[in-house]
Each structure stands twice: as C-alpha cells, then as structure tokens.
Design a protein around this motif. Sequence first.
Motif, PDB file in Angstrom:
ATOM      1  N   GLU A 274     -70.985 -29.086   0.083  1.00  0.00           N
ATOM      2  CA  GLU A 274     -69.304 -28.725  -0.719  1.00  0.00           C
ATOM      3  C   GLU A 274     -68.689 -29.750  -0.209  1.00  0.00           C
ATOM      4  OE1 GLU A 274     -69.351 -24.727  -2.100  1.00  0.00           O
ATOM      5  OE2 GLU A 274     -70.959 -24.742  -0.632  1.00  0.00           O
ATOM      6  N   ASP A 275     -68.150 -30.250   0.479  1.00  0.00           N
ATOM      7  CA  ASP A 275     -66.945 -30.419   1.223  1.00  0.00           C
ATOM      8  C   ASP A 275     -67.121 -32.275   0.394  1.00  0.00           C
ATOM      9  OD1 ASP A 275     -65.352 -28.862   2.791  1.00  0.00           O
ATOM     10  OD2 ASP A 275     -65.833 -29.639   4.749  1.00  0.00           O
TER      11      ASP A 275
ATOM     12  N   THR B 219     -65.036 -33.990  -6.795  1.00  0.00           N
ATOM     13  CA  THR B 219     -64.554 -33.664  -7.896  1.00  0.00           C
ATOM     14  C   THR B 219     -62.656 -33.190  -7.774  1.00  0.00           C
ATOM     15  OG1 THR B 219     -66.567 -31.634  -7.724  1.00  0.00           O
ATOM     16  CG2 THR B 219     -64.432 -31.083  -8.947  1.00  0.00           C
ATOM     17  N   GLU B 220     -62.610 -33.293  -7.024  1.00  0.00           N
ATOM     18  CA  GLU B 220     -61.119 -33.802  -6.622  1.00  0.00           C
ATOM     19  C   GLU B 220     -60.668 -35.295  -7.251  1.00  0.00           C
ATOM     20  OE1 GLU B 220     -56.743 -32.360  -3.131  1.00  0.00           O
ATOM     21  OE2 GLU B 220     -58.747 -33.888  -3.147  1.00  0.00           O
TER      22      GLU B 220
ATOM     23  N   HIS C 265     -66.217 -31.627  -2.946  1.00  0.00           N
ATOM     24  CA  HIS C 265     -65.052 -31.213  -3.600  1.00  0.00           C
ATOM     25  C   HIS C 265     -64.247 -32.036  -3.400  1.00  0.00           C
ATOM     26  CE1 HIS C 265     -65.146 -26.292  -3.544  1.00  0.00           C
ATOM     27  NE2 HIS C 265     -65.831 -26.783  -2.648  1.00  0.00           N
ATOM     28  N   SER C 266     -64.737 -33.439  -2.693  1.00  0.00           N
ATOM     29  CA  SER C 266     -64.012 -34.680  -2.259  1.00  0.00           C
ATOM     30  C   SER C 266     -64.075 -35.332  -4.177  1.00  0.00           C
ATOM     31  CB  SER C 266     -63.787 -35.576  -1.222  1.00  0.00           C
ATOM     32  OG  SER C 266     -63.875 -34.663  -0.040  1.00  0.00           O
TER      33      SER C 266
ATOM     34  N   TYR D 171     -68.941 -24.529  -9.989  1.00  0.00           N
ATOM     35  CA  TYR D 171     -69.764 -24.455  -9.243  1.00  0.00           C
ATOM     36  C   TYR D 171     -71.672 -24.012  -8.905  1.00  0.00           C
ATOM     37  CZ  TYR D 171     -68.539 -25.529  -4.724  1.00  0.00           C
ATOM     38  OH  TYR D 171     -68.437 -24.414  -3.119  1.00  0.00           O
TER      39      TYR D 171
END
Length: 181
Positions: free
Chosen positions: A62-63, A69-70, A66-67, A88
Amino acid sequence: MSRAIFLDRDGVINKDHGYVHQVDDFEYIDGVFESCMSLKQMGYKLVVVTNQSGIARGMYSEDQFHSLTEWMDWNFADKGVELDGIYYCPHHAEQGIGVYKVDCDCRKPKPGMLNDAAKYLSLDLSQSVMVGDKVDDMLAAKAAGVPIRILVRTGKEIVESAEATVILDSIADVPAYLSGL
C-alpha cells in the motif's frame, strides 16, 4: 450536491502494463490532462476509483501504491488539474493474501468506492459519469446509479457491453461527447 466524473486509473489515466506500481512504468494516456481540465471547466469533480489487486496479491505494498498515487496527483496539479478524490480497493476475494483476502464492498463491480465518494464529497450520482476500460467499471457505476457509463478502448480489450452508454476511443474524446448531450 456536485456532479462527478469517476475515472478508473489503469487503462483510462495511464496505459495498463499490468499491476502498475512504479513511476517508471506509469505512462499517461494521450490527452488525459487536457481532457480532465475540460471536464473540470464543465463543472465536474474528478474522482479516481481504482481496483488495486496487486496489493492483495502481495505484488506491491500500500505504501508503494500511495507513493505512486501522490506522484500522479502532483502531475495533475502541475498541469492545473485538481483531483477531488482518489479511492482504491486493495482487496481480492480469491487471490488475496492475509488481511487483503476479503470479499469487500469496494472492489468493482461492486459500487462501494463510488458510494463512499458520493457520501464524503457530496456528489449527486444521478448527474455523474463513469469512465472505465472494463465491464466491471460499468457494472459498479450502474449499481451506484450513475447513468452515463463510458467505456474507453485504451485499456483492456473491449467486450461489447450493454452496461456502457457509449464506447469511445479514449478519455480525450469524453469532453466532446458530454458537450453533445
């Protein structure tokens, strides 16, 4: 209440190379920024709704999602386009590992992500639009009460679907289609 354009990610925003989770593998669909800018100018909120079974399968974390996605969100902001929401689903009922092996309400074709977005962003689903590359995207939108369901050819091979309102070549064609309604 606002109206929204719900966007699937892989196959709509970026080319679907399979379980995309690194910046180096993220390739934008031609015209995505210009189209999204036009849709914002037409008064739509932009909401990404993406199944991410690669998380459930243990292919990436998930990290990592998220990276990426950011980074994607910053790319849109740099082009003057604000994404209003990103939802998501990290689950998969059959292929999931551990806590991710869940038969959830958020994984498309279920409407959970769209319903959550509607609740938190005060969206009128009856005035909204779904843009996706798979029948599951269309089914989720239909289940959520989204009347305009656009299937694009830039992702998975198109299977003719009665669930889609129209089939367009790509997201680049969406503003003109909606302007003509």
